[in-house]
Design an enzyme around this catalytic site. Sequence first.
Site, PDB file in Angstrom:
ATOM      1  N   LYS A   1       0.859  -1.190   0.000  1.00 23.63           N
ATOM      2  CA  LYS A   1       0.000   0.000   0.000  1.00 23.63           C
ATOM      3  C   LYS A   1       0.891   1.235   0.000  1.00 23.63           C
ATOM      4  O   LYS A   1       1.998   1.233   0.554  1.00 23.63           O
ATOM      5  CB  LYS A   1      -0.868  -0.018   1.273  1.00 23.63           C
TER       6      LYS A   1
ATOM      7  N   ASN B   1     -13.665   3.930  -4.217  1.00 20.43           N
ATOM      8  CA  ASN B   1     -13.007   3.935  -2.912  1.00 20.43           C
ATOM      9  C   ASN B   1     -12.585   5.340  -2.543  1.00 20.43           C
ATOM     10  O   ASN B   1     -12.250   6.163  -3.411  1.00 20.43           O
ATOM     11  CB  ASN B   1     -11.785   2.998  -2.898  1.00 20.43           C
ATOM     12  N   SER B   2     -12.625   5.587  -1.256  1.00 18.48           N
ATOM     13  CA  SER B   2     -11.974   6.768  -0.705  1.00 18.48           C
ATOM     14  C   SER B   2     -11.293   6.316   0.580  1.00 18.48           C
ATOM     15  O   SER B   2     -11.693   6.680   1.687  1.00 18.48           O
ATOM     16  CB  SER B   2     -12.979   7.889  -0.426  1.00 18.48           C
TER      17      SER B   2
ATOM     18  N   GLY C   1      -8.286   6.874   1.759  1.00 20.42           N
ATOM     19  CA  GLY C   1      -7.589   7.923   2.508  1.00 20.42           C
ATOM     20  C   GLY C   1      -6.238   7.493   3.041  1.00 20.42           C
ATOM     21  O   GLY C   1      -5.823   7.883   4.137  1.00 20.42           O
ATOM     22  N   LEU C   2      -5.544   6.638   2.239  1.00 22.76           N
ATOM     23  CA  LEU C   2      -4.147   6.288   2.522  1.00 22.76           C
ATOM     24  C   LEU C   2      -3.915   5.574   3.856  1.00 22.76           C
ATOM     25  O   LEU C   2      -2.958   5.898   4.569  1.00 22.76           O
ATOM     26  CB  LEU C   2      -3.287   7.572   2.480  1.00 22.76           C
TER      27      LEU C   2
ATOM     28  N   CYS D   1      -2.880   9.996  -5.980  1.00 24.92           N
ATOM     29  CA  CYS D   1      -3.933   9.655  -5.012  1.00 24.92           C
ATOM     30  C   CYS D   1      -5.054  10.694  -5.105  1.00 24.92           C
ATOM     31  O   CYS D   1      -4.809  11.879  -4.921  1.00 24.92           O
ATOM     32  CB  CYS D   1      -3.403   9.608  -3.582  1.00 24.92           C
TER      33      CYS D   1
ATOM     34  N   ASN E   1      -7.784  10.974  -3.153  1.00 27.51           N
ATOM     35  CA  ASN E   1      -8.718  10.966  -2.020  1.00 27.51           C
ATOM     36  C   ASN E   1      -8.289  11.749  -0.784  1.00 27.51           C
ATOM     37  O   ASN E   1      -8.895  11.582   0.263  1.00 27.51           O
ATOM     38  CB  ASN E   1      -9.000   9.509  -1.607  1.00 27.51           C
TER      39      ASN E   1
ATOM     40  N   ASN F   1      -4.004   4.880 -12.089  1.00 26.30           N
ATOM     41  CA  ASN F   1      -4.678   4.883 -10.781  1.00 26.30           C
ATOM     42  C   ASN F   1      -6.205   4.911 -11.041  1.00 26.30           C
ATOM     43  O   ASN F   1      -6.645   4.983 -12.190  1.00 26.30           O
ATOM     44  CB  ASN F   1      -4.229   6.111  -9.976  1.00 26.30           C
ATOM     45  N   SER F   2      -6.973   4.870  -9.993  1.00 29.02           N
ATOM     46  CA  SER F   2      -8.428   4.959 -10.176  1.00 29.02           C
ATOM     47  C   SER F   2      -8.777   6.303 -10.838  1.00 29.02           C
ATOM     48  O   SER F   2      -7.996   7.256 -10.780  1.00 29.02           O
ATOM     49  CB  SER F   2      -9.127   4.839  -8.815  1.00 29.02           C
TER      50      SER F   2
ATOM     51  N   GLY G   1      -6.061  -1.542 -14.509  1.00 33.77           N
ATOM     52  CA  GLY G   1      -7.386  -0.966 -14.736  1.00 33.77           C
ATOM     53  C   GLY G   1      -8.291  -1.904 -15.503  1.00 33.77           C
ATOM     54  O   GLY G   1      -7.985  -2.286 -16.638  1.00 33.77           O
TER      55      GLY G   1
HETATM   56  O1  IRO Z   1      -7.613   6.442  -0.896  1.00 31.89           O
HETATM   57  C1  IRO Z   1      -6.557   5.845  -1.130  1.00 31.89           C
HETATM   58  O2  IRO Z   1      -5.815   5.398  -0.217  1.00 31.89           O
HETATM   59  C2  IRO Z   1      -6.192   5.684  -2.546  1.00 31.89           C
HETATM   60  C3  IRO Z   1      -4.943   5.948  -3.057  1.00 31.89           C
HETATM   61  I1  IRO Z   1      -3.383   6.516  -1.920  1.00 31.89           I
HETATM   62  C4  IRO Z   1      -4.707   5.861  -4.455  1.00 31.89           C
HETATM   63  O3  IRO Z   1      -3.609   6.108  -4.988  1.00 31.89           O
HETATM   64  N1  IRO Z   1      -5.750   5.515  -5.244  1.00 31.89           N
HETATM   65  C5  IRO Z   1      -6.963   5.229  -4.750  1.00 31.89           C
HETATM   66  O4  IRO Z   1      -7.880   4.902  -5.522  1.00 31.89           O
HETATM   67  N2  IRO Z   1      -7.183   5.328  -3.386  1.00 31.89           N
END
Ligand code: IRO
Length: 324
Positions: A48, A74-75, A77-78, A133, A135, A206-207, A260
């Site tokens: 992660k 998703n959210s 938030g690391l 990221c 979020n 990424n998303s 993806g």
């Molecule tokens: O919310 C997240 O942890 C997150 C991250 I850092 C990212 O790079 N991409 C994502 O969809 N969620």
Amino acid sequence: MNNIPSLSTSIGHINLDTCTYNASGVNCITEENLRELALASTGLVISKSCTLEYRDGNPLPRYYEDKDGMYTINSSGLPNLNYLEYGKISSKISCYKPFFVSVAGLKPDNNMIMLRYLSDVGNISGIELNLSCPNIVGKPQIGYDFESMEEILRRATEIMGPHQREGIVNRKAFGLKLPPYFDISHFNNAAEVINEFKIDFLTCINSIGNGLIIDPVEERVVIKPKNGFGGIGGKVIKATALANVNQFYRLTNCDIIGCGGVQTGIDVFEHILCGAKAVQVGSQLKMEGVLCFSRLNQELKQIMESKGYTKLEDFRGKLKVIED
Ligand code: IRO
């Protein structure tokens, strides 16, 4: 004669037995998660994205999927253990296969602190710097700000160059997790910045940031953070992912990692046809668990066999266009 297709590949100078592995973010926070991934049919394991300090992440619910994996949101938030922990865990994972760490500092200086430390940890084979990221409130995606991106890459590549440790040159594969781009001028802008530096790999994508999924019956959002806005994954993002893989394959000399919309061996095949050297799995890993890797590898081998391909290089990047 042995005609069983080989899925072996490489990222930078790191060799992998097979070309599929986890997307950073999904089931890869804890040592237990990472070991489970290492024991599955993955080519490598990536953590992660980490920060300087431990993070719990955003309030729940922060993840939602529709019933057939068409889309996820998703959210998170690391949420992560912190960079020092992934440095420590590396020795437990690297005995199975290459271990990469994803880094996502909340400030540029934090990224440099983490890169300086992790670039000197012998059991880490690669580092993916997450520039995308979507979020974190108040933190724009660096991959969409080409000036900041250039400045960060200048500093990061100075740190990630050949590294001296106990007299041994200890160079990691160094790459970037990019956001999806949607405009040809933006592909060109990003590639121009990237091509100034020594970057081994690019992970696309990424998303898709800041989508909104709603429940029409309840007339409500489905995740709590940011009033329901979050990163979109799943089948619906495959077309955008393939476009990004193919554009960066054409515009840079970096190894491209596709990510993806991967649910089947055909999806993996398509990413490789667009130029990917390896393919990450996010939403499908979340839905199916680590057995998805042996299934995807098997399905890819069957497709290759049916086409008479024995190795990925037989078709990688060989996507045909329609001539006049
Ligand atoms: O919310 C997240 O942890 C997150 C991250 I850092 C990212 O790079 N991409 C994502 O969809 N969620």
